[in-house]
Structures are given as C-alpha cells and as structure tokens.
Design a protein around this motif. Structure first.
Motif, PDB file in Angstrom:
ATOM      1  N   ARG A   4      16.533 118.761  30.595  1.00  0.00           N
ATOM      2  CA  ARG A   4      16.069 119.184  31.923  1.00  0.00           C
ATOM      3  C   ARG A   4      16.846 120.423  32.362  1.00  0.00           C
ATOM      4  NH1 ARG A   4      15.872 114.540  36.131  1.00  0.00           N
ATOM      5  NH2 ARG A   4      13.992 114.087  34.956  1.00  0.00           N
ATOM      6  N   ALA A 115      11.379 131.875  34.249  1.00  0.00           N
ATOM      7  CA  ALA A 115      10.714 130.624  34.647  1.00  0.00           C
ATOM      8  C   ALA A 115       9.277 130.596  34.138  1.00  0.00           C
ATOM      9  CB  ALA A 115      10.762 130.465  36.161  1.00  0.00           C
ATOM     10  N   LEU A 119       7.521 127.942  30.767  1.00  0.00           N
ATOM     11  CA  LEU A 119       6.554 126.866  30.998  1.00  0.00           C
ATOM     12  C   LEU A 119       5.309 126.984  30.123  1.00  0.00           C
ATOM     13  CD1 LEU A 119       6.717 126.660  34.887  1.00  0.00           C
ATOM     14  CD2 LEU A 119       7.958 125.274  33.204  1.00  0.00           C
ATOM     15  N   CYS A 123       3.253 127.169  37.081  1.00  0.00           N
ATOM     16  CA  CYS A 123       3.481 126.275  38.206  1.00  0.00           C
ATOM     17  C   CYS A 123       2.483 126.624  39.309  1.00  0.00           C
ATOM     18  CB  CYS A 123       4.916 126.458  38.693  1.00  0.00           C
ATOM     19  SG  CYS A 123       5.421 125.310  39.951  1.00  0.00           S
ATOM     20  N   LEU A 137      13.261 125.685  40.376  1.00  0.00           N
ATOM     21  CA  LEU A 137      12.346 125.056  39.428  1.00  0.00           C
ATOM     22  C   LEU A 137      13.111 123.975  38.681  1.00  0.00           C
ATOM     23  CD1 LEU A 137       9.727 124.940  37.610  1.00  0.00           C
ATOM     24  CD2 LEU A 137      10.902 126.608  36.141  1.00  0.00           C
ATOM     25  N   ALA A 139      12.447 121.841  35.299  1.00  0.00           N
ATOM     26  CA  ALA A 139      11.548 121.788  34.142  1.00  0.00           C
ATOM     27  C   ALA A 139      12.146 120.894  33.068  1.00  0.00           C
ATOM     28  CB  ALA A 139      11.312 123.185  33.584  1.00  0.00           C
ATOM     29  N   GLU A 140      11.261 120.259  32.303  1.00  0.00           N
ATOM     30  CA  GLU A 140      11.701 119.419  31.194  1.00  0.00           C
ATOM     31  C   GLU A 140      11.204 119.992  29.873  1.00  0.00           C
ATOM     32  OE1 GLU A 140      12.502 114.972  32.902  1.00  0.00           O
ATOM     33  OE2 GLU A 140      10.620 115.304  31.836  1.00  0.00           O
ATOM     34  N   GLY A 154       8.207 124.323  28.116  1.00  0.00           N
ATOM     35  CA  GLY A 154       8.646 123.517  29.243  1.00  0.00           C
ATOM     36  C   GLY A 154       7.502 122.999  30.097  1.00  0.00           C
ATOM     37  N   THR A 155       7.788 121.910  30.791  1.00  0.00           N
ATOM     38  CA  THR A 155       6.844 121.328  31.744  1.00  0.00           C
ATOM     39  C   THR A 155       7.503 121.309  33.111  1.00  0.00           C
ATOM     40  OG1 THR A 155       5.930 119.906  30.020  1.00  0.00           O
ATOM     41  CG2 THR A 155       5.509 119.262  32.311  1.00  0.00           C
ATOM     42  N   ALA A 156       6.847 121.888  34.097  1.00  0.00           N
ATOM     43  CA  ALA A 156       7.389 121.900  35.463  1.00  0.00           C
ATOM     44  C   ALA A 156       7.320 120.505  36.058  1.00  0.00           C
ATOM     45  CB  ALA A 156       6.626 122.886  36.325  1.00  0.00           C
ATOM     46  N   PHE A 159       9.089 122.203  42.031  1.00  0.00           N
ATOM     47  CA  PHE A 159       9.436 123.553  42.480  1.00  0.00           C
ATOM     48  C   PHE A 159       9.525 123.500  43.994  1.00  0.00           C
ATOM     49  CE2 PHE A 159       8.566 127.865  43.931  1.00  0.00           C
ATOM     50  CZ  PHE A 159       9.414 128.597  43.117  1.00  0.00           C
TER      51      PHE A 159
END
Length: 166
Positions: A4, A115, A119, A123, A137, A139-140, A154-156, A159
C-alpha cells in the motif's frame, strides 16, 4: 502480498518571504491546518504507514511532522532526489522501500503524474488530475516487494483533499 502506498502532495506553502528559496518555503496557516486533518483521516481509515519517503524541502518536512504528530513513530528518509522529482525518480525511490505500507510526500507537477501513471485506471475524483496541496491517494499493488512495482499496476483505494475534511 499486497503493498500500500500513501502518496501526498505537500500542504499549502507560503510565498511571502522573498529571501527564501523555493526549497526553504514553509507552510502557511492553511497548510498547517490541512496536514493534521489528513493525518487523522489516514489513522481513522486504517491507512497508517510503516515507513516514509519525504522530499527534503522545508514544506514537505513540515507536512510530514504535522501529518504524523499523533501516530506511532515511523522510520523516515528525507530524500533530496524527491524535491521536484519526475515520476521515474519517484518510482526509483519507492522501489527502495521495505515496509508493506509506505508514505511518500512530494511536489507537483511530478506527484500528479506519478499518481496517474501508477494506477491501472484513473481515479474518478474531480480533483485527482490537479492533485491540489495535501491531496492524498491511497493505492494498493499486488506485488511481493516494492522493487516489483511498475506503472499501471496500482488500484486506487481512496483519494481525498483537505477541504473535504474541514
């Protein structure tokens, strides 16, 4: 393993002292209010980092100090390379991180680009493209280590901008 990242643009800074260099600029009153709001939001959401990578500029150092004033102590590296860094420099710095949840504090325009490039999908937040001061943000990444993280992976999760928390 899931990693994360908490990616924050520094809080609002002061432009009033013509004798200060850009690197020396401090936070203004709004910035000093915003950073603790974000810190409390991160704690309430369970997004507390275990390691921090922070630009060595005065305003990013101040943002970090105010952000985590009520958190458990965490290791921090103040990185000169993160001062007005481009996305590739930020990614190189991130790849050196060791903790599962990492906080990075930097500057625009690099942080907004970083950012967006991290992703898989943009987002949906209306302020995401601008990445205003103290925007955050979370993100994972599905990766074993930060060295394995690449752009568009990455997945948001979240935010937020400070005005939403006032």
């Amino acid at each position: 393993m899931t990693l994360r990242l908490v990616l924050i643009r520094h809080a609002k800074s002061d432009w009033d002292n013509p004798l200060e260099t850009d690197h020396q600029r401090k936070l203004n009153a709004r910035g000093r209010r915003s950073a603790p709001l974000i810190g409390r939001w991160l704690a309430q959401k369970g997004y507390l980092p275990q390691e921090a990578l922070v630009s060595d500029a005065t305003r990013t150092r101040e943002t970090f100090a105010l952000l985590c004033a009520d958190w458990p102590t965490l290791p921090v590296r103040f990185e000169p390379a993160l001062y007005h860094a481009c996305p590739d420099v930020m990614l190189r710095a991130l790849r050196t991180a060791k903790a599962q949840t990492v906080l990075m504090i930097g500057h625009n325009p690099g942080i907004a680009s970083f950012a967006a490039q991290l992703l898989q999908r943009a987002c949906a937040h209306p302020a995401f493209d601008r990445y205003p001061t103290c925007a955050t943000l979370v993100a994972e990444f599905d990766a074993a280590t930060w060295a394995d993280v690449n752009y568009a992976t990455g997945t948001a999760l979240d935010f937020v901008v400070p005005r939403e928390l006032e």
